[in-house]
Design a protein around this motif. Structure first.
Motif, PDB file in Angstrom:
ATOM      1  N   LYS A 414      41.660  34.898  42.505  1.00  0.00           N
ATOM      2  CA  LYS A 414      42.939  35.531  42.161  1.00  0.00           C
ATOM      3  C   LYS A 414      42.667  36.831  41.423  1.00  0.00           C
ATOM      4  O   LYS A 414      41.771  36.909  40.585  1.00  0.00           O
ATOM      5  N   ARG A 416      44.778  39.661  39.148  1.00  0.00           N
ATOM      6  CA  ARG A 416      46.062  39.881  38.455  1.00  0.00           C
ATOM      7  C   ARG A 416      45.929  41.055  37.494  1.00  0.00           C
ATOM      8  O   ARG A 416      44.834  41.425  37.066  1.00  0.00           O
ATOM      9  N   THR A 421      50.542  38.935  39.575  1.00  0.00           N
ATOM     10  CA  THR A 421      49.498  38.524  40.513  1.00  0.00           C
ATOM     11  C   THR A 421      49.487  39.472  41.702  1.00  0.00           C
ATOM     12  O   THR A 421      50.496  39.646  42.392  1.00  0.00           O
TER      13      THR A 421
END
Length: 496
Positions: A414, A416, A421
């Motif tokens: 991920k 962010r 995000t």
């Protein structure tokens, strides 16, 4: 009438009783006197014994049953060994029976001494003390009866042990005899086989000698016949000899022409090698050949063409098979090795004006010091965060240099920015991850990540160590999910 006083009672407790009890020793093993207690009507009753302890008779019976059961499964040598162990156990049991018999005899002597002491004490006391003495005498007699019964059981057990010892001794002798017979039979068979093999070897050697001698003689005779036949043919056909001489002369002329052509080709090859040597000294690879550094193609001559006008392609070469693999997208003058390049050599091909120049590292790329232990420490975490800056998104330069956070987890990755995000994808076959293939001096701190088709970013890390650790960690987690995480066109090479 004798008067019984407290003084006499004290004297009896101090003198008479210790004198008797001092010779009595109660053992703590299974051969000790049984514990008794006075029941109703002054009857001596056995105390509750430990049910877990087995008698010697039960132990002997159990061992005999086990031996008979295993006799069919054991080999001859194992059976003899078992019988010898059983014989030793039986001898040990016999010795223990003798010891218990001696102990039983000592117990009879002690009981007799105790009864005599109580009888002598009975004549010197009166009243309640006399009743106590009589009760003690009754208990001693009851103990003597039970001891006699126990002796009978011991005699019976001794007979059974002796019988078992004889049986085991005879079985051990039979087993030894059988082992000796089998050993003698095996030795005879081995000697017979050795003699047969020796006879066969001698016969083969003799046959080989004869065949060699006959073959050599036949070959010599055949050569003589061929030479004689050739001589006869030459005498009867002289024209064929002249034809052969003309053919040999023509072959010599052709050979001379081929030699001249070969010399011309060698000179041309030498000139081409001189050109290649000259071109190979125009450029060189500059930089440390280790993970965390970068390599740069640097001109080392004033007459070298500008590197921007040349076509460049980087390759990785396997140190075991020597197979060369194209590094897709690595077409710049700068290349930063990534973890997948460790243990392999790198090669750069430069093409200018139709001329090919090859540059290669002196050896395999070395791993970064301490990187392996650092990654192993991060693997224990469920999610690892790295501070990064997005420099490109979908191939377009990203103007903002704000700080982002890259999460490398066991199931997904991920990206962010604060609470927003930008990308969050599970490991899949469409995901790609590798070091940036080009990009100048900062290439060693940047990586390329394609989260999914249509979304790719170039991330710059705070250090080369974080960049390489992120690549190794993500590939490790993806491999646990049966995903081969690599750069563009690298999956085939990784599988091989």
């Amino acid at each position: 009438m004798t008067r019984v006083s407290r003084v006499f009672g004290d004297t009896m407790q101090k003198e008479a009783v210790p004198a008797v009890s001092a010779d009595v020793v109660f053992a703590t093993t299974s051969s000790r006197f049984p514990s008794y207690k006075i029941g109703s009507n002054l009857q001596i009753a056995d105390a509750k014994e430990d049910r877990k302890a087995l008698s010697m008779k039960e132990v002997v019976a159990r061992e005999t049953a086990l031996l008979l059961e295993q006799q069919q499964r054991l080999s001859v040598r194992d059976l003899a060994s078992k019988f010898e162990k059983g014989l030793a156990a039986a001898a040990k049991l016999s010795e223990e029976a003798k010891v218990r018999e001696a102990a039983s005899l000592e117990k009879h002597v002690l009981l007799k001494k105790l009864r005599d002491a109580l009888e002598s004490l009975k004549g010197r006391v009166a009243g309640r003390n006399k009743d106590d003495v009589e009760e003690a005498i009754a208990m001693v007699e009851a103990l003597a009866v039970q001891l006699t019964q126990r002796e009978g059981e011991l005699i019976q057990e001794k007979a059974e042990v002796k019988k078992l010892a004889n049986f085991l001794k005879q079985a051990s002798q039979d087993a030894k005899k059988l082992v000796d017979e089998e050993r003698a039979f095996a030795r005879a068979e081995i000697e017979s086989a050795r003699a047969a093999v020796q006879r066969l070897e001698e016969a083969l050697q003799e046959h080989e000698k004869m065949s060699r001698a006959s073959g050599k003689q036949d070959l010599e005779e055949l050569m003589k016949e061929v030479q004689e036949a050739r001589r006869i043919i030459m005498l009867h056909q002289p024209s064929k000899v002249m034809d052969m001489e003309h053919e040999l002369r023509a072959l010599r002329i052709q050979l001379a022409e081929k030699s001249k052509r070969s010399l011309l080709l060698q000179k041309e090859l030498a000139r081409s090698k001189g050109v290649e040597d000259y071109l190979s000294h125009l450029y060189e690879l500059d930089g440390a050949e280790t993970l965390g550094a970068y390599l740069r193609i640097k001109p080392c001559s004033d007459v070298a063409p500008e590197i921007s006008k040349c076509s460049i392609q980087w390759y990785r070469i396997s140190s075991e098979s020597g197979k060369r693999e194209v590094i897709s997208g690595a077409s710049k003058s700068v290349y930063a090795p990534e973890p997948f390049d460790v243990g392999r050599s790198l090669q750069a091909e430069i093409i200018y004006d139709g001329q090919l120049i090859k540059l290669a590292t002196t050896g395999a790329i070395d791993p970064a010091a301490g990187l392996g232990s650092y990654v192993e420490a991060l693997v224990r975490k469920h999610d690892v965060e790295f501070n990064v800056i997005v420099t490109q998104m979908n191939g377009v330069d990203h103007p903002s240099e704000s700080l982002h956070v890259l999460h490398v987890g066991k199931m997904r990755m991920k990206l962010r920015k604060v609470n927003t995000t930008i990308a969050k994808e599970y490991y899949s076959s469409s995901m790609q991850l590798c070091g940036v293939r080009g990009g100048g001096n900062a290439a060693a701190q940047a990586l390329f990540w394609q989260a999914k088709k249509g979304l790719s970013v170039v991330l710059a890390f705070e250090s080369e160590r974080d960049r390489n650790a992120a690549i190794m960690l993500a590939r490790r987690f993806a491999f646990d999910c049966n995903i081969m995480l690599a750069g563009p066109d690298d999956r085939t090479s990784i599988r091989t």
